[in-house]
Design a protein around this motif. Sequence first.
Motif, PDB file in Angstrom:
ATOM      1  N   CYS A   1       0.914  -1.115   0.163  1.00 40.38           N
ATOM      2  CA  CYS A   1      -0.023   0.114   0.203  1.00 40.38           C
ATOM      3  C   CYS A   1       0.864   1.331  -0.090  1.00 40.38           C
ATOM      4  N   TRP A   2       0.753   2.123  -1.131  1.00 39.49           N
ATOM      5  CA  TRP A   2       1.426   3.444  -1.212  1.00 39.49           C
ATOM      6  C   TRP A   2       0.969   4.107   0.172  1.00 39.49           C
ATOM      7  N   LEU A   3       1.939   5.007   0.626  1.00 43.69           N
ATOM      8  CA  LEU A   3       1.651   5.779   1.783  1.00 43.69           C
ATOM      9  C   LEU A   3       2.641   7.158   1.638  1.00 43.69           C
ATOM     10  N   ASP A   4       2.039   8.082   1.097  1.00 41.39           N
ATOM     11  CA  ASP A   4       2.919   9.524   0.558  1.00 41.39           C
ATOM     12  C   ASP A   4       3.250  10.364   1.582  1.00 41.39           C
ATOM     13  N   MET A   5       4.512  10.372   1.864  1.00 42.36           N
ATOM     14  CA  MET A   5       5.137  11.245   2.920  1.00 42.36           C
ATOM     15  C   MET A   5       6.217  11.883   2.150  1.00 42.36           C
ATOM     16  N   ALA A   6       6.250  12.293   0.904  1.00 37.06           N
ATOM     17  CA  ALA A   6       7.111  12.572  -0.063  1.00 37.06           C
ATOM     18  C   ALA A   6       7.366  14.428   0.084  1.00 37.06           C
ATOM     19  N   GLY A   7       6.566  15.083   0.619  1.00 37.39           N
ATOM     20  CA  GLY A   7       6.691  16.474   0.572  1.00 37.39           C
ATOM     21  C   GLY A   7       5.541  17.158   1.294  1.00 37.39           C
ATOM     22  N   GLY A   8       5.416  18.404   0.970  1.00 36.40           N
ATOM     23  CA  GLY A   8       4.353  19.256   1.464  1.00 36.40           C
ATOM     24  C   GLY A   8       3.037  18.822   1.175  1.00 36.40           C
ATOM     25  N   TRP A   9       3.085  18.177   0.291  1.00 32.93           N
ATOM     26  CA  TRP A   9       1.399  17.891  -0.118  1.00 32.93           C
ATOM     27  C   TRP A   9       1.300  16.775   0.170  1.00 32.93           C
ATOM     28  N   ALA A  10       2.067  15.839   1.149  1.00 31.78           N
ATOM     29  CA  ALA A  10       1.528  14.805   2.069  1.00 31.78           C
ATOM     30  C   ALA A  10      -0.008  14.997   2.471  1.00 31.78           C
ATOM     31  N   PRO A  11       0.078  16.243   3.342  1.00 32.39           N
ATOM     32  CA  PRO A  11      -1.085  16.155   3.956  1.00 32.39           C
ATOM     33  C   PRO A  11      -2.407  15.982   2.933  1.00 32.39           C
ATOM     34  N   ASP A  12      -2.337  16.291   1.805  1.00 38.67           N
ATOM     35  CA  ASP A  12      -3.414  16.378   1.037  1.00 38.67           C
ATOM     36  C   ASP A  12      -3.986  14.996   0.895  1.00 38.67           C
ATOM     37  N   PHE A  13      -3.067  13.996   0.861  1.00 39.29           N
ATOM     38  CA  PHE A  13      -3.151  12.607   0.666  1.00 39.29           C
ATOM     39  C   PHE A  13      -3.484  11.779   1.834  1.00 39.29           C
ATOM     40  N   GLU A  14      -2.862  12.398   2.755  1.00 35.73           N
ATOM     41  CA  GLU A  14      -2.810  11.490   4.065  1.00 35.73           C
ATOM     42  C   GLU A  14      -3.340  11.992   5.348  1.00 35.73           C
ATOM     43  N   PHE A  15      -3.732  13.158   5.424  1.00 37.30           N
ATOM     44  CA  PHE A  15      -4.271  13.720   6.643  1.00 37.30           C
ATOM     45  C   PHE A  15      -5.561  14.453   6.262  1.00 37.30           C
ATOM     46  N   PHE A  16      -5.579  15.607   5.381  1.00 37.82           N
ATOM     47  CA  PHE A  16      -6.826  16.340   5.305  1.00 37.82           C
ATOM     48  C   PHE A  16      -8.192  15.542   5.046  1.00 37.82           C
ATOM     49  N   PRO A  17      -8.106  14.665   4.133  1.00 42.19           N
ATOM     50  CA  PRO A  17      -9.238  13.775   3.821  1.00 42.19           C
ATOM     51  C   PRO A  17      -9.896  12.970   5.068  1.00 42.19           C
ATOM     52  N   TYR A  18      -8.806  12.489   6.003  1.00 41.12           N
ATOM     53  CA  TYR A  18      -9.592  11.825   7.071  1.00 41.12           C
ATOM     54  C   TYR A  18      -9.867  12.794   8.121  1.00 41.12           C
ATOM     55  N   LEU A  19      -9.249  14.012   8.308  1.00 44.84           N
ATOM     56  CA  LEU A  19      -9.509  14.927   9.255  1.00 44.84           C
ATOM     57  C   LEU A  19     -11.027  15.444   9.031  1.00 44.84           C
ATOM     58  N   TRP A  20     -11.331  15.547   7.735  1.00 44.97           N
ATOM     59  CA  TRP A  20     -12.756  16.341   7.417  1.00 44.97           C
ATOM     60  C   TRP A  20     -13.697  14.849   7.777  1.00 44.97           C
ATOM     61  N   GLN A  21     -13.304  13.627   7.156  1.00 44.22           N
ATOM     62  CA  GLN A  21     -14.108  12.651   7.404  1.00 44.22           C
ATOM     63  C   GLN A  21     -14.531  12.627   8.975  1.00 44.22           C
ATOM     64  N   GLU A  22     -13.612  12.966   9.785  1.00 42.52           N
ATOM     65  CA  GLU A  22     -13.843  12.668  11.286  1.00 42.52           C
ATOM     66  C   GLU A  22     -14.559  13.941  11.866  1.00 42.52           C
ATOM     67  N   GLY A  23     -15.030  14.917  11.015  1.00 44.72           N
ATOM     68  CA  GLY A  23     -15.673  15.952  11.379  1.00 44.72           C
ATOM     69  C   GLY A  23     -14.685  17.092  11.774  1.00 44.72           C
ATOM     70  N   GLY A  24     -13.632  17.157  11.389  1.00 47.41           N
ATOM     71  CA  GLY A  24     -12.538  18.450  11.854  1.00 47.41           C
ATOM     72  C   GLY A  24     -12.654  19.358  10.587  1.00 47.41           C
ATOM     73  N   GLU A  25     -11.624  20.564  11.152  1.00 44.91           N
ATOM     74  CA  GLU A  25     -11.395  21.322  10.074  1.00 44.91           C
ATOM     75  C   GLU A  25      -9.965  21.992  10.217  1.00 44.91           C
ATOM     76  N   ILE A  26      -9.486  22.257   9.204  1.00 41.03           N
ATOM     77  CA  ILE A  26      -7.846  22.913   9.231  1.00 41.03           C
ATOM     78  C   ILE A  26      -7.909  23.974  10.109  1.00 41.03           C
ATOM     79  N   LEU A  27      -8.629  25.180   9.519  1.00 45.08           N
ATOM     80  CA  LEU A  27      -8.620  26.220  10.135  1.00 45.08           C
ATOM     81  C   LEU A  27      -9.958  26.763  10.342  1.00 45.08           C
ATOM     82  N   VAL A  28     -10.326  27.341  11.258  1.00 50.41           N
ATOM     83  CA  VAL A  28     -11.696  28.168  11.654  1.00 50.41           C
ATOM     84  C   VAL A  28     -11.513  29.708  12.079  1.00 50.41           C
TER      85      VAL A  28
END
Lengths: 328, 430
Positions: B191-218
């Motif tokens: 399974c590919w897991l992207d930790m290659a650069g500043g874009w990694a949160p786009d793949f590995e963090f933000f979608p899951y943050l939003w799924q769990e009901g969170g926000e990046i900034l408010v």
Amino acid sequence: MAHDNPATTDAESRNARGGLPGAHAQRGVLPFPVFLRRAFGERWLPYWLVLPMLALLFSVTVFPFLWNVWVSLQDLRSTNILRGAPFVGLRNYWQLLHDPLFYHSLKVSLYFVVGSIVGQFTLGLLIALIFHRRPGAARLLRPVFIVPWILSAIIIGYSWIWMYDYNFGLINAGLRALGLPPVRWLNDVTMAIWALVIANIWRGTPFTMLFLEAALKNIPDELYEAAQVDGATGWQAFRHVTLPLLRPAVAINLILVTMWTFNLFDTILVMTQGGPANATLTTAMYMYNNAFKYGLFGYGAAITLVMLLINAALALLYLRTVGRATTT
Amino acid sequence: MRVWRSVRVWLGVAVLALGLVVATGGGLAQQKPVVVLWQSEGYGLEAVEGLIESITGVDLQVQEFPYGDLRSKLQTTLLAQDPGVAPDLTMVDSIWLGEFVEGGFLADLTGVVADAAGDWFPAFRDGSQWPPASGTYYGLWYDTDVRVTFYWPDLLQQAGVNPGDLLYWDTFIKACQQLKAALAAQGVGACWLDMAGGWAPDFEFFPYLWQEGGEILVERDGRLVPAFNGEAGVRALQFLVDRVRAGIDPQTQTFWGDDFAQKKWAVYPHGNWAGSESRFPGTTPRERQQTIAVLPLPVSEPGRVPVTLAGGWIMTVPAVIPSKAPERFERAKAVLQAFLRADVMTEYYGALARVPVRAGVDNAVLAEKIEFFDFYAKMASVARVRPAIPQWAQVADAIFQAMSAAVFQGVDPKTALDQAAQQVERILGQ
């Protein structure tokens, strides 16, 4: 009496026609045609003639430097560059002094520079000595050894990425073939900087090798013969003849390599971008991030000036150390 | 001899003149007005160049720059405030919008695009405005990409993994372990897991943050503050840490889907481009659908709605064009309005397999031309976007450092996110 010297006579006659330089110099007259001397004045003519070159130098070195100093005193960003940035005095420097990531980047740079220099210098000197002793091998191998130096840093970066790849890389394939566990070269916070150092040593060694080989060629053979007559062993000859006479070349080489390595940025950008977890965030990389990625031009300029000071201090240190060693 | 030389000279002059006439299109034909458009490499507006030219009567000249160069090229060019060097139209990455507007580089296009934006999906309509949803448009977000989970069904079958296992966090991790055990010997990653650069949160963090009901900034008391370090963020980051602890190796180099197309990975959470013809040259959408498969990104538990992150591009006009070259602005407006026509955008999406940001395009046509079209369109309609604030690059880097600290240095996710939040507060406060 002056006419007793035929050269003077000749010079005087040529001077009258606005002729050859040597003759004018002898009389303390500027070696330029009469019309130029009349147009600009005897005293100011040399200054006028060097002015274009000085202007060029000023525009490509002094002016950008002064401009960089000016930018570092402003809060210049990509978002206020058209409106005009506020003057903030030394605030960027103050902020830099309190920036933990900046100190971290200095530490990373220290590892990177020291590791690279030790490796490059040791290997470069060793190969230079072998080539000096074995000219036949040198003719054959020198072109091959120079290849890393002439390759673009970007290509080198990508080549090493592939070689370091944990799953598919050549190096780990070799380790696996030997029954050894694969290494996370670029994924490990401890290993990543050393992986970069290895790649940089590979790239930089040819330069040191060529530089020192040229310096070795300038050491007269008579000195080695004299040492041999005095009963010196090979090591003693190296220690007391080769090394002292190499010192000026070593100093210049170390200054150049230190500055290049401290400022190196392209290979790191390609290979790790400062990661993982800032483990390879050198000061040059940190400057790039601030100035160009984040658009904080003022802060980036302040980092650049601090880097310049560090480079200058290192160069002075080398020159003093090696100068002292050469005179004692 | 002299006559022959003279004949040769006149012959040469005649050939030269003929060449010039041919090169300038006969010299008598009326020159079309030129509109220059800058785009990022590979986002081929030239696919609809002919169509737009036939609608507007202009000569559309598309100039490409590598992604990494376009931003700095635009900044340095627009800084000159000289219409002589500025393009008439340009595309900007959606995350650059705030920086470019605040910098005074882009023209207010509310009067040009606001009406057309009516059938845009809300995230893209709001994201075309600065500040978001303020009613002031600086262009129109015209295409997007979504993050999804690609996989090779045959590799899953070989490892005895049920594709449904990829839908939930816990079963996803087990499936990856099973795949690793089965495929490692043949040199295929699990399974590919992207930790290659500043874009990694786009793949590995933000979608899951939003799924769990969170926000990046408010927004709080009229200013933006970090919110990614709340409970949802900690759960999202813990999912990342759990994957790494389970033996899914974080990758610090990315090949943007080429490695998936080469079958070096069995499961590949990535942008939809990883399944496109650009990665599988010479194949049809139908062939790709028969070879690879796609699922939404995994969710923490049944009942959670999968959320994805959408990126994309905004078509805009440099501020210097309306202010200093109004006649060129008229032509740029004509091109922009032609491009935003539903039929032209359908053609564009179809040619480049891009995901639509709006209703009104011909979905039946696109379904024939784009693999997994219905799925992508559905994901795009519920996608979330990143805040396009001027400090976004710094904020994203700070979050990526938190991810790196948790993954590579074993820092507790809550601590790592809190440290990043403090840093982001400083960045936003400056």
